[in-house]
Design a protein around this motif. Structure first.
Motif, PDB file in Angstrom:
ATOM      1  N   GLU A   1       0.819  -1.210   0.000  1.00 48.86           N
ATOM      2  CA  GLU A   1       0.000   0.000   0.000  1.00 48.86           C
ATOM      3  C   GLU A   1       0.855   1.263   0.000  1.00 48.86           C
ATOM      4  O   GLU A   1       0.578   2.220  -0.718  1.00 48.86           O
ATOM      5  N   ILE A   2       1.891   1.267   0.809  1.00 43.65           N
ATOM      6  CA  ILE A   2       2.768   2.434   0.907  1.00 43.65           C
ATOM      7  C   ILE A   2       4.217   1.954   0.839  1.00 43.65           C
ATOM      8  O   ILE A   2       4.623   1.083   1.611  1.00 43.65           O
ATOM      9  N   LYS A   3       4.975   2.533  -0.045  1.00 42.16           N
ATOM     10  CA  LYS A   3       6.372   2.143  -0.208  1.00 42.16           C
ATOM     11  C   LYS A   3       7.295   3.327   0.032  1.00 42.16           C
ATOM     12  O   LYS A   3       6.914   4.481  -0.156  1.00 42.16           O
TER      13      LYS A   3
ATOM     14  N   SER B   1      16.029   5.621  10.249  1.00 44.72           N
ATOM     15  CA  SER B   1      15.456   4.884   9.128  1.00 44.72           C
ATOM     16  C   SER B   1      14.015   4.518   9.460  1.00 44.72           C
ATOM     17  O   SER B   1      13.731   3.992  10.546  1.00 44.72           O
ATOM     18  N   TYR B   2      13.089   4.812   8.526  1.00 47.20           N
ATOM     19  CA  TYR B   2      11.672   4.539   8.738  1.00 47.20           C
ATOM     20  C   TYR B   2      11.220   3.372   7.867  1.00 47.20           C
ATOM     21  O   TYR B   2      11.666   3.211   6.730  1.00 47.20           O
ATOM     22  N   HIS B   3      10.303   2.574   8.419  1.00 43.27           N
ATOM     23  CA  HIS B   3       9.792   1.398   7.706  1.00 43.27           C
ATOM     24  C   HIS B   3       8.286   1.299   7.915  1.00 43.27           C
ATOM     25  O   HIS B   3       7.816   1.286   9.055  1.00 43.27           O
ATOM     26  N   TYR B   4       7.555   1.230   6.828  1.00 39.06           N
ATOM     27  CA  TYR B   4       6.107   1.097   6.923  1.00 39.06           C
ATOM     28  C   TYR B   4       5.765  -0.318   7.380  1.00 39.06           C
ATOM     29  O   TYR B   4       6.196  -1.307   6.776  1.00 39.06           O
ATOM     30  N   VAL B   5       4.996  -0.428   8.472  1.00 42.02           N
ATOM     31  CA  VAL B   5       4.652  -1.735   9.039  1.00 42.02           C
ATOM     32  C   VAL B   5       3.297  -2.214   8.560  1.00 42.02           C
ATOM     33  O   VAL B   5       3.107  -3.389   8.248  1.00 42.02           O
TER      34      VAL B   5
ATOM     35  N   ILE C   1      -3.736  -0.298  11.114  1.00 44.98           N
ATOM     36  CA  ILE C   1      -4.712  -0.817  12.059  1.00 44.98           C
ATOM     37  C   ILE C   1      -6.044  -0.191  11.675  1.00 44.98           C
ATOM     38  O   ILE C   1      -6.339   0.962  12.016  1.00 44.98           O
ATOM     39  N   ASP C   2      -6.852  -0.945  10.944  1.00 48.78           N
ATOM     40  CA  ASP C   2      -8.071  -0.385  10.360  1.00 48.78           C
ATOM     41  C   ASP C   2      -9.042   0.121  11.416  1.00 48.78           C
ATOM     42  O   ASP C   2      -9.663   1.168  11.243  1.00 48.78           O
ATOM     43  N   ASN C   3      -9.202  -0.606  12.520  1.00 49.86           N
ATOM     44  CA  ASN C   3     -10.166  -0.201  13.544  1.00 49.86           C
ATOM     45  C   ASN C   3      -9.782   1.114  14.224  1.00 49.86           C
ATOM     46  O   ASN C   3     -10.641   1.812  14.760  1.00 49.86           O
ATOM     47  N   LEU C   4      -8.501   1.450  14.216  1.00 49.54           N
ATOM     48  CA  LEU C   4      -8.048   2.709  14.800  1.00 49.54           C
ATOM     49  C   LEU C   4      -7.816   3.783  13.742  1.00 49.54           C
ATOM     50  O   LEU C   4      -7.403   4.905  14.071  1.00 49.54           O
ATOM     51  N   ASN C   5      -8.027   3.420  12.476  1.00 51.28           N
ATOM     52  CA  ASN C   5      -7.794   4.370  11.376  1.00 51.28           C
ATOM     53  C   ASN C   5      -6.371   4.918  11.403  1.00 51.28           C
ATOM     54  O   ASN C   5      -6.152   6.125  11.210  1.00 51.28           O
ATOM     55  N   THR C   6      -5.409   4.051  11.641  1.00 49.94           N
ATOM     56  CA  THR C   6      -4.024   4.510  11.737  1.00 49.94           C
ATOM     57  C   THR C   6      -3.099   3.704  10.834  1.00 49.94           C
ATOM     58  O   THR C   6      -3.340   2.515  10.553  1.00 49.94           O
ATOM     59  N   HIS C   7      -2.040   4.367  10.402  1.00 57.94           N
ATOM     60  CA  HIS C   7      -0.891   3.704   9.789  1.00 57.94           C
ATOM     61  C   HIS C   7       0.157   3.473  10.882  1.00 57.94           C
ATOM     62  O   HIS C   7       0.262   4.266  11.819  1.00 57.94           O
ATOM     63  N   VAL C   8       0.943   2.413  10.743  1.00 57.95           N
ATOM     64  CA  VAL C   8       1.986   2.099  11.716  1.00 57.95           C
ATOM     65  C   VAL C   8       3.330   2.122  10.998  1.00 57.95           C
ATOM     66  O   VAL C   8       3.521   1.430   9.994  1.00 57.95           O
ATOM     67  N   ILE C   9       4.251   2.920  11.525  1.00 57.18           N
ATOM     68  CA  ILE C   9       5.596   3.039  10.950  1.00 57.18           C
ATOM     69  C   ILE C   9       6.617   2.806  12.050  1.00 57.18           C
ATOM     70  O   ILE C   9       6.492   3.348  13.153  1.00 57.18           O
ATOM     71  N   ARG C  10       7.605   1.976  11.764  1.00 58.61           N
ATOM     72  CA  ARG C  10       8.681   1.759  12.734  1.00 58.61           C
ATOM     73  C   ARG C  10       9.840   2.685  12.412  1.00 58.61           C
ATOM     74  O   ARG C  10      10.299   2.758  11.272  1.00 58.61           O
ATOM     75  N   GLY C  11      10.307   3.366  13.449  1.00 56.27           N
ATOM     76  CA  GLY C  11      11.479   4.219  13.292  1.00 56.27           C
ATOM     77  C   GLY C  11      12.672   3.590  13.982  1.00 56.27           C
ATOM     78  O   GLY C  11      12.621   3.297  15.182  1.00 56.27           O
ATOM     79  N   ASP C  12      13.735   3.369  13.239  1.00 55.86           N
ATOM     80  CA  ASP C  12      14.959   2.788  13.804  1.00 55.86           C
ATOM     81  C   ASP C  12      16.005   3.883  13.977  1.00 55.86           C
ATOM     82  O   ASP C  12      16.373   4.580  13.025  1.00 55.86           O
ATOM     83  N   TYR C  13      16.491   4.000  15.220  1.00 58.77           N
ATOM     84  CA  TYR C  13      17.487   5.006  15.558  1.00 58.77           C
ATOM     85  C   TYR C  13      18.730   4.296  16.087  1.00 58.77           C
ATOM     86  O   TYR C  13      18.784   3.066  16.119  1.00 58.77           O
TER      87      TYR C  13
END
Length: 352
Positions: A189-191, A220-224, A227-239
């Protein structure tokens, strides 16, 4: 006459004491007989006079059976390091081959009450007098905390209950857990494009850009997923030395930072995350959130003192609307003995 009456009174007190003692003995024996009936075990002829604690050394767990026979019904499996009492010995010898090593021993009647009361027969070739897991967690150890919501004067029992469970129980609960994966891991969905992730929202695009600069440190960010029920996208940020998860609302563009990937209860009313701070070995920080439709608010944060959780995928999972399980290890054990799979213990936590 008075001396005679005093003598009678002393005799009555002595008889009353003996009757109470006999009543307690009968009651204790009745309790033990009840355990025997539940486990369907038969006593052997040779009892151990001086009861001592022994410890399980089988890394995959020690089987406890109803009778002193490898083909007898299995009552339970005791985890590595579990303390047991040998209460009777038998003349039933047995031999186990473990790789190139042969282990000789015999069947003994054991009793354990660390997690649940268990009485049955086990092979003593996997029992030792020396505790192989001297930093094993107890239920009391689970409750040692450093802080709660940045407050020091509070009673954890008013918020959470924590109890040890066996590995077998943990695995059975995990197999039968009610909720599945709550994050839709649709990475198509998102790249990321040239180190940049564009997150679409009703308020516009939220852009996250990787950083590769020595002075500022790598990010560095990575699209995970979503969560449809929360209407959110989840992104992991690595530091450098740690990571975090960003929840970006699809409608409002609200951006929240979580320590780890959220794990949501099957009724979508609660959410937990667990993290370990920094690059060094640290105890677990646990965060609990309440969910109301697509909004979530933090209910509590607890920093524990004596244990840390496994970072293994899906090692934390909900078993009902209020309880979840975790795979953990004693902090002191990890610091002194290193990391071994059989050093893990298992905890069930209820949110009150």
């Amino acid at each position: 006459m008075r001396k005679f009456l005093n003598l009678i009174m002393l005799l009555l007190v002595a008889i009353s004491f003996l009757n109470c003692k006999d009543a307690r003995s009968i009651k204790n024996q009745q309790v033990q007989d009840k355990i025997d009936r539940q486990n369907n075990t038969e006593p052997t002829s040779e009892k151990v006079k001086n009861t001592m604690f022994y410890y399980v050394t089988a890394t995959s767990g020690l089987s406890v059976r109803r009778q002193p026979d490898i083909n007898a019904e299995k009552i339970s499996t005791l985890d590595y390091g579990t303390p047991v009492e040998i209460i009777e010995e038998t003349d039933h010898t047995f031999q186990v081959k473990e790789g190139t090593k042969t282990i000789d021993g015999k069947w003994v009647l054991i009793y354990s009450k660390e997690i649940t009361t268990i009485k049955g027969y086990a092979f003593d070739g996997f029992l030792t007098k020396e505790n192989p897991m001297s930093y094993r967690l107890s239920n009391a150890d689970l409750k040692f905390i450093r802080s709660y919501n940045e407050e020091s004067d509070f009673d954890l029992d008013n918020y959470l209950t924590l109890e040890l469970i066996s590995k077998k129980t943990y695995e059975e609960l995990k197999k039968n857990q009610k909720n599945g994966i709550t994050i839709r891991e649709d990475t198509l969905e998102i790249k990321k494009n040239n180190g940049k992730i564009d997150i679409p929202t009703d308020q516009g695009v939220v852009s996250l850009i990787d950083i590769n600069e020595r002075d500022m440190g790598d990010v560095s960010y990575h699209y995970v997923g979503a969560i449809d029920n929360l209407n959110t996208h989840v992104i992991r940020g690595d530091y450098i030395g740690y990571s975090e998860h960003l929840l970006i609302n699809k409608i409002t563009a609200r951006k929240d930072t979580l320590t780890e990937k959220p794990i949501i209860s099957p009724n979508w009313k609660k959410m937990v995350t667990a993290s370990i701070d920094g690059q060094t070995l640290e105890p677990t920080d646990l965060y609990v959130y309440d969910i109301d439709k697509d909004n979530y608010t933090r209910r509590l944060s607890v920093s524990f003192q004596k244990w840390f959780h496994s970072y293994e995928d899906n090692s934390i999972f909900w078993i009902n609307k209020d309880e979840f399980c975790m795979k953990v290890m004693s902090l002191q054990l990890g610091e002194n003995e290193g990391f071994k799979e059989h050093y893990h213990q298992y905890v069930k936590i209820k949110v009150l």
